[in-house]
Design a protein around this motif. Structure first.
Motif, PDB file in Angstrom:
ATOM      1  N   ASN A 456       1.019  -1.181   0.040  1.00 29.75           N
ATOM      2  CA  ASN A 456       0.056   0.068   0.026  1.00 29.75           C
ATOM      3  C   ASN A 456       0.835   1.279   0.167  1.00 29.75           C
ATOM      4  N   VAL A 457       1.978   1.343   0.642  1.00 29.52           N
ATOM      5  CA  VAL A 457       2.904   2.505   0.649  1.00 29.52           C
ATOM      6  C   VAL A 457       3.991   2.430  -0.309  1.00 29.52           C
ATOM      7  N   SER A 458       3.849   1.681  -1.471  1.00 24.36           N
ATOM      8  CA  SER A 458       4.713   1.756  -2.481  1.00 24.36           C
ATOM      9  C   SER A 458       4.374   2.414  -3.583  1.00 24.36           C
ATOM     10  N   ALA A 467      11.476  -3.484 -17.000  1.00 17.35           N
ATOM     11  CA  ALA A 467      11.341  -3.666 -15.838  1.00 17.35           C
ATOM     12  C   ALA A 467      11.282  -2.235 -15.255  1.00 17.35           C
ATOM     13  N   ALA A 468      11.148  -2.587 -13.806  1.00 18.19           N
ATOM     14  CA  ALA A 468      10.715  -1.204 -13.066  1.00 18.19           C
ATOM     15  C   ALA A 468      11.321  -1.310 -11.537  1.00 18.19           C
ATOM     16  N   VAL A 469      11.476   0.037 -10.865  1.00 19.39           N
ATOM     17  CA  VAL A 469      11.934   0.139  -9.761  1.00 19.39           C
ATOM     18  C   VAL A 469      10.899   0.658  -8.836  1.00 19.39           C
ATOM     19  N   ILE A 470      10.603  -0.141  -7.749  1.00 17.87           N
ATOM     20  CA  ILE A 470       9.569   0.227  -6.777  1.00 17.87           C
ATOM     21  C   ILE A 470       9.965   0.601  -5.408  1.00 17.87           C
ATOM     22  N   SER A 471       9.872   1.794  -4.989  1.00 18.34           N
ATOM     23  CA  SER A 471      10.121   2.316  -3.626  1.00 18.34           C
ATOM     24  C   SER A 471       9.186   2.066  -2.721  1.00 18.34           C
ATOM     25  N   PHE A 472       9.526   1.747  -1.244  1.00 11.27           N
ATOM     26  CA  PHE A 472       8.673   1.727  -0.212  1.00 11.27           C
ATOM     27  C   PHE A 472       8.849   2.804   0.939  1.00 11.27           C
ATOM     28  N   GLN A 473       7.729   3.175   1.365  1.00 11.47           N
ATOM     29  CA  GLN A 473       7.873   4.442   2.438  1.00 11.47           C
ATOM     30  C   GLN A 473       8.528   3.929   3.833  1.00 11.47           C
ATOM     31  N   TYR A 474       8.355   2.781   4.015  1.00 10.93           N
ATOM     32  CA  TYR A 474       8.815   2.038   5.236  1.00 10.93           C
ATOM     33  C   TYR A 474       9.811   1.001   4.800  1.00 10.93           C
ATOM     34  N   THR A 506      11.975  -4.561  -9.173  1.00 10.14           N
ATOM     35  CA  THR A 506      13.201  -4.345  -8.370  1.00 10.14           C
ATOM     36  C   THR A 506      12.612  -3.334  -7.318  1.00 10.14           C
ATOM     37  N   PHE A 507      12.852  -3.950  -5.891  1.00  8.63           N
ATOM     38  CA  PHE A 507      12.354  -2.999  -4.682  1.00  8.63           C
ATOM     39  C   PHE A 507      13.529  -2.368  -4.040  1.00  8.63           C
ATOM     40  N   LEU A 508      13.200  -1.244  -3.605  1.00 11.95           N
ATOM     41  CA  LEU A 508      14.302  -0.531  -2.562  1.00 11.95           C
ATOM     42  C   LEU A 508      13.349   0.579  -1.490  1.00 11.95           C
ATOM     43  N   PRO A 509      14.085   0.877  -0.489  1.00  7.69           N
ATOM     44  CA  PRO A 509      13.311   1.788   0.339  1.00  7.69           C
ATOM     45  C   PRO A 509      13.479   3.143   0.088  1.00  7.69           C
TER      46      PRO A 509
END
Length: 567
Positions: A456-458, A467-474, A506-509
């Motif tokens: 939810n907070v991404s 491809a894509a980069v997804i950031s997470f609030q926490y 791909t994920f990152l904070p």
């Protein structure tokens, strides 16, 4: 005569019946008894707090020839006629449907005529804030020069919409919300008079849901009695008002404060399945945390069988943790207001609450965890130093284009895949990112409740066609997403159905994204500069080779015959 609603049957007929507004009723009684009434009054306050009832009681008392201490007798012909709504000298006007200039001008014409039966002609204008600007101007003229035997009573729930020129020509009385205990006592009195059995806990639920309005409380009580076959039970009150039982709230908070996420999620899902509104759940949880704080501070020495669960929970949870829980619940409730899928914020709040350290086990293991964290930090430092020594001994083995490590303010257990992120950035485009953002909410809707709680907070921050980069609030949700292979598979599958092509994620904070992007741009500029130098060297080398060949053919005068020009 057919059935009449409770709030109509038990409408106050004397000032003493108007509960919760003692200051106002006493002032009006004294003014009537002393014959020092004003020509215009303004009654303001929330709905169902007694504004119109007070206006009608005032109309009876000031016209009653047998009034005593400002109270009407309710027995004479004038009192009974006003109660039954058949006295022509008491005129009620709903400004919501009669708000034009013509209606007010009509009042100005008729106000000149003397009362036919009563001593005073009373105009009660309800929802007066609905009058148009022209109507207010017309009313202002009447309020400035009213006849001696005419009194205006204006009632409104939104006084800020009334012109200051109108307010300044009235005596203003602010009706306040009625507290829960007063509402409960009034409902108990009515039910006893009606000879109806009731559960006191049911009245507490109704009073809380009424939010300070007596009319709302009696309306909900009427519904409960109709639903429960003329009985007021706690179960029926919870169903009618949509409230949540204290036992359910306590069970949920006990689970989250013990870091037991599974039972907490089950409790939330059960409440939602029962039709509970997410906003009401937040309100109930916030109120229960408030009761825990009061139990710890104000009522800590009080005992009672009815609140043993509350007392027990209050003893186990530190005050600091309850403050943190209130902050989390308030923040998520605020964020939920404009969301489409409101239940997601309940899940996010549950995850955050489960992160709070509150039970005794956590307190006893805190020193050990701190020691482990310290050791982990030292190991990471030593490992970093060892890597630096190895790199110094083998400088040629590290390519120029290899991504640099990102230093972050907050250490996470799992580090983002920089190589994959740099690959996406190398071919990223604004069109691909916008396309992904357009379907992101649809992608979230395809996930399960638990998966949405993580995602939810991404948000996507960079994207190419593949491809894509997804950031997470926490950061902790970033780690959960990286570790959840089933979630990643589901995301890729659902995204393929929305875009018509496979997109690797791909994920990152979120806190690391600015530094990673900065490092990439710096590395990109460096590689570009190195590439330019390499091309220049190749050009110079080629020029020297041509000169040498010419010298061999033409001799020492070759430089005079051959002229080289740069492109």
């Amino acid at each position: 005569m057919g059935y009449r609603a409770l709030y109509r049957v038990w409408r106050p007929q004397q000032f003493t019946d108007l509960v919760g507004q003692q200051l106002i009723t006493q002032t009006l009684k004294n003014a009537i008894a002393a014959k020092q009434t004003s020509h215009a009054y303004l009654f303001t306050g929330p709905r169902g707090t007694g504004k119109t009832s007070a206006a009608k009681i005032f109309a009876k008392a000031i016209n009653c020839h047998f009034q005593k201490n400002g109270e009407p007798c309710n027995q004479c012909e004038i009192c009974r006629a006003i109660t039954e709504g058949r006295l022509n000298d008491v005129i009620e006007i709903d400004a919501a449907s009669n708000n034009s200039v013509d209606e007010i001008r009509d009042i100005r014409e008729k106000v000149k005529y003397a009362p036919t039966q009563a001593d005073y002609k009373i105009y009660i204008i309800d929802e007066v804030h609905m009058l148009s600007t022209g109507a207010f101007n017309a009313l202002l003229k009447t309020l400035e020069e009213p006849p001696a035997n005419v009194i205006f009573i204006l009632a409104t729930t939104e006084p800020y919409k009334i012109p200051a020129t109108i307010i300044s020509r009235t005596q203003r009385f602010d009706f306040h919300r009625i507290n829960d205990q007063t509402l409960i006592k009034r409902m108990e009195y009515i039910l006893k008079q009606e000879k109806v059995t009731f559960d006191p806990a049911a009245l507490e639920v109704i009073a809380k849901a009424a939010a300070g309005g007596m009319r709302d409380a009696l309306s909900m009580l009427d519904q409960v009695l109709s639903f429960g076959n003329h009985q007021a039970t706690l179960k029926d009150a919870l169903l009618v008002t949509g409230s949540v039982a204290q036992e359910q709230l306590a069970a949920y908070l006990r689970a989250v404060f013990s870091q037991q996420a599974a039972p907490a999620f089950q409790q939330i899902q059960q409440l939602l399945a029962d039709g509970k509104d997410p906003n009401q759940l937040f309100e109930g949880l916030i109120d229960y945390c408030r009761q825990l704080l009061l139990q710890q501070t104000v009522f800590k020495d009080q005992k009672g069988e009815s609140n043993q669960v509350l007392i027990s929970l209050a003893k186990k949870i530190p005050t600091k943790v309850i403050y943190q829980a209130l902050d989390i619940l308030s923040q998520e409730q605020q964020a939920m207001r404009f969301a489409t899928h409101q239940e997601v914020y309940l899940d996010v709040a549950t995850v955050k609450l489960c992160q709070l350290k509150s039970n005794d086990r956590a307190a006893t293991t805190a020193p050990a965890e701190a020691e482990i964290t310290k050791l982990q930090t030292e190991v990471m430092t030593l490992k970093k130093q060892l890597d630096q020594l190895v790199q110094r001994s083998k400088p040629e083995e590290k390519p120029v284009h290899e991504p640099k490590k990102v230093s972050v303010t907050k250490q996470t257990k799992i580090q983002p895949n920089l190589k994959a992120i740099y690959t996406v950035l190398g071919s990223a485009s604004r069109e691909s990112l916008d396309e992904l953002k357009d379907v992101w909410q649809d992608l979230m809707a395809k996930l399960s409740v638990t998966q949405r709680a993580i995602m939810n907070v991404s948000q996507p921050v960079a994207a190419s066609q593949t491809a894509a980069v997804i950031s997470f609030q926490y950061a902790f949700l970033f780690e959960k997403a990286v570790e959840n292979q089933q979630l990643q598979t589901q995301l890729v599958t659902d995204l393929a159905s929305l875009l018509g092509r496979q997109v690797k994620l791909t994920f990152l904070p979120q806190e690391q994204w600015p530094q990673i992007r900065k490092n990439y741009l710096k590395e990109y500029q460096h590689n570009k500069a190195e590439s330019t130098k390499s091309v220049t060297k190749q050009a110079v080398s080629a020029k020297n080779s041509q000169a040498l060949a010419a010298q061999k053919i033409w001799g020492k005068d070759a430089e005079k015959l051959v002229e080289f020009k740069d492109d």
